[in-house]
Design a protein around this motif. Structure first.
Motif, PDB file in Angstrom:
ATOM      1  N   ALA A   1       0.655  -1.237   0.281  1.00  0.00           N
ATOM      2  CA  ALA A   1      -0.107   0.065  -0.065  1.00  0.00           C
ATOM      3  C   ALA A   1       0.640   0.734  -0.142  1.00  0.00           C
ATOM      4  O   ALA A   1       0.797   2.426  -0.726  1.00  0.00           O
ATOM      5  N   VAL A   2       2.021   1.180   0.956  1.00  0.00           N
ATOM      6  CA  VAL A   2       2.772   2.537   0.786  1.00  0.00           C
ATOM      7  C   VAL A   2       3.751   2.783  -0.732  1.00  0.00           C
ATOM      8  O   VAL A   2       3.844   3.815  -0.593  1.00  0.00           O
ATOM      9  N   TRP A   3       3.572   1.722  -1.030  1.00  0.00           N
ATOM     10  CA  TRP A   3       4.684   1.382  -2.451  1.00  0.00           C
ATOM     11  C   TRP A   3       3.666   2.011  -3.306  1.00  0.00           C
ATOM     12  O   TRP A   3       4.345   2.890  -4.195  1.00  0.00           O
ATOM     13  N   ARG A   4       2.435   1.466  -3.167  1.00  0.00           N
ATOM     14  CA  ARG A   4       1.342   2.156  -4.151  1.00  0.00           C
ATOM     15  C   ARG A   4       1.267   3.836  -4.381  1.00  0.00           C
ATOM     16  O   ARG A   4       0.418   4.191  -5.449  1.00  0.00           O
ATOM     17  N   THR A   5       1.729   4.398  -2.573  1.00  0.00           N
ATOM     18  CA  THR A   5       0.650   5.691  -2.802  1.00  0.00           C
ATOM     19  C   THR A   5       2.078   5.981  -3.530  1.00  0.00           C
ATOM     20  O   THR A   5       1.844   6.940  -4.220  1.00  0.00           O
ATOM     21  N   ARG A   6       3.090   6.126  -3.360  1.00  0.00           N
ATOM     22  CA  ARG A   6       4.647   6.750  -3.152  1.00  0.00           C
ATOM     23  C   ARG A   6       4.820   6.981  -5.569  1.00  0.00           C
ATOM     24  O   ARG A   6       4.984   7.668  -5.998  1.00  0.00           O
ATOM     25  N   ALA A   7       4.423   5.673  -5.789  1.00  0.00           N
ATOM     26  CA  ALA A   7       4.279   5.368  -7.017  1.00  0.00           C
ATOM     27  C   ALA A   7       3.231   6.219  -7.718  1.00  0.00           C
ATOM     28  O   ALA A   7       3.432   6.136  -9.014  1.00  0.00           O
ATOM     29  N   ARG A   8       1.871   6.618  -7.311  1.00  0.00           N
ATOM     30  CA  ARG A   8       0.804   7.127  -8.001  1.00  0.00           C
ATOM     31  C   ARG A   8       1.427   8.473  -7.837  1.00  0.00           C
ATOM     32  O   ARG A   8       1.414   9.722  -8.982  1.00  0.00           O
ATOM     33  N   LEU A   9       2.225   8.757  -6.497  1.00  0.00           N
ATOM     34  CA  LEU A   9       2.368  10.212  -6.430  1.00  0.00           C
ATOM     35  C   LEU A   9       4.007  10.740  -8.164  1.00  0.00           C
ATOM     36  O   LEU A   9       3.655  11.691  -7.845  1.00  0.00           O
TER      37      LEU A   9
END
Length: 265
Positions: free
Chosen positions: A200-208
């Protein structure tokens, strides 16, 4: 030197070779590597640098340090670059992995001056001093967090690269776990072991990170909607937490909800 091939000058007896290159919008430098270390500065536009280990997004007026012999690919979004190709033994302090850094005015002006030099520039006098000062300035730069790690396991790497190509706010850990025929708990544990972060943290950073190139042509309001954020304020808060600056710093569109609407006072 400008718009020349490194291969034509790599043999020149200079520890640092400055080269400036202009690229067409959307140009991709496919997978390759250099014998020398590279300091790759985007004077304009946005670059996305991929290696087998991760993806680094390089906003305007930033640069990426690429270690010697690192296999990489560079995707250009309206980019004019200024590069230094450096013999590894001249920079023993060079990072072991790609690193994004800020480029303050002094470093920028030194780069602009250096790319006007001939390949066999004088090592003494002004030219030698400019090159020496460039290395001192680069060594003083602190890393910026514009990257995500890519797992070494092929199945996880494929999932991550597909998400970077088309980030979806609706994707869950359970969705990813199902694609690998694992329980959600086992998948999360495996993913964290590979990347150091939860999915979840990885996906958040990827979207940003995906927001950075989008902001070249769209307002913060438009980008927040495309990436699934509830409001421009929600994107601004998440982006600022992750990168220490608001997305308006990278926006070139000035429509409603654009840079002027969320710039801190």
């Amino acid at each position: 030197m400008k718009n020349v091939s490194l291969a034509d000058y790599d043999h020149v007896d200079r520890a640092v070779l400055p080269i400036g290159t202009d690229y067409a919008p959307g140009h991709v430098l496919d997978w390759h590597e250099h014998r020398r270390a590279q300091f790759l500065y985007g004077a304009t536009g946005v670059m996305v640098v991929d290696t087998p280990e991760g993806t680094w997004t390089v906003p305007p007026e930033r640069a990426v340090l690429i270690p010697a012999t690192t296999r990489h690919r560079v995707r250009m979004v309206g980019v004019s670059t200024r590069s230094l190709y450096i013999e590894a033994d001249a920079v023993p302090w060079w990072p072991a992995t790609c690193t994004v850094v800020d480029v303050p005015p002094l470093l920028r002006e030194l780069l602009l001056a250096a790319v006007e030099f001939e390949a066999d520039y004088r090592l003494s006098g002004r030219e030698g001093c400019v090159v020496a000062l460039l290395l001192h300035e680069i060594a003083a730069r602190a890393p910026l967090p514009f990257h995500v790690a890519i797992p070494t396991a092929r199945d996880l790497a494929e999932i991550c690269r597909a998400y970077l190509a088309a980030p979806d706010a609706g994707v869950t850990n359970a969705d990813w776990a199902a694609r690998t025929a694992m329980s959600e708990r086992a998948f999360t544990r495996r993913f964290r072991a590979e990347t150091g972060e939860s999915p979840a943290v990885w996906r958040t950073r990827a979207r940003l990170l995906t927001a950075v190139p989008l902001l070249r042509t769209a307002s913060v309001t438009e980008v927040s909607g495309r990436l699934g954020y509830a409001s421009p304020a929600a994107l601004t808060a998440a982006f600022t937490r992750a990168f220490g600056m608001p997305p308006s710093r990278f926006a070139t569109s000035h429509g409603t909800g654009g840079p002027s609407s969320d710039r801190p006072a």
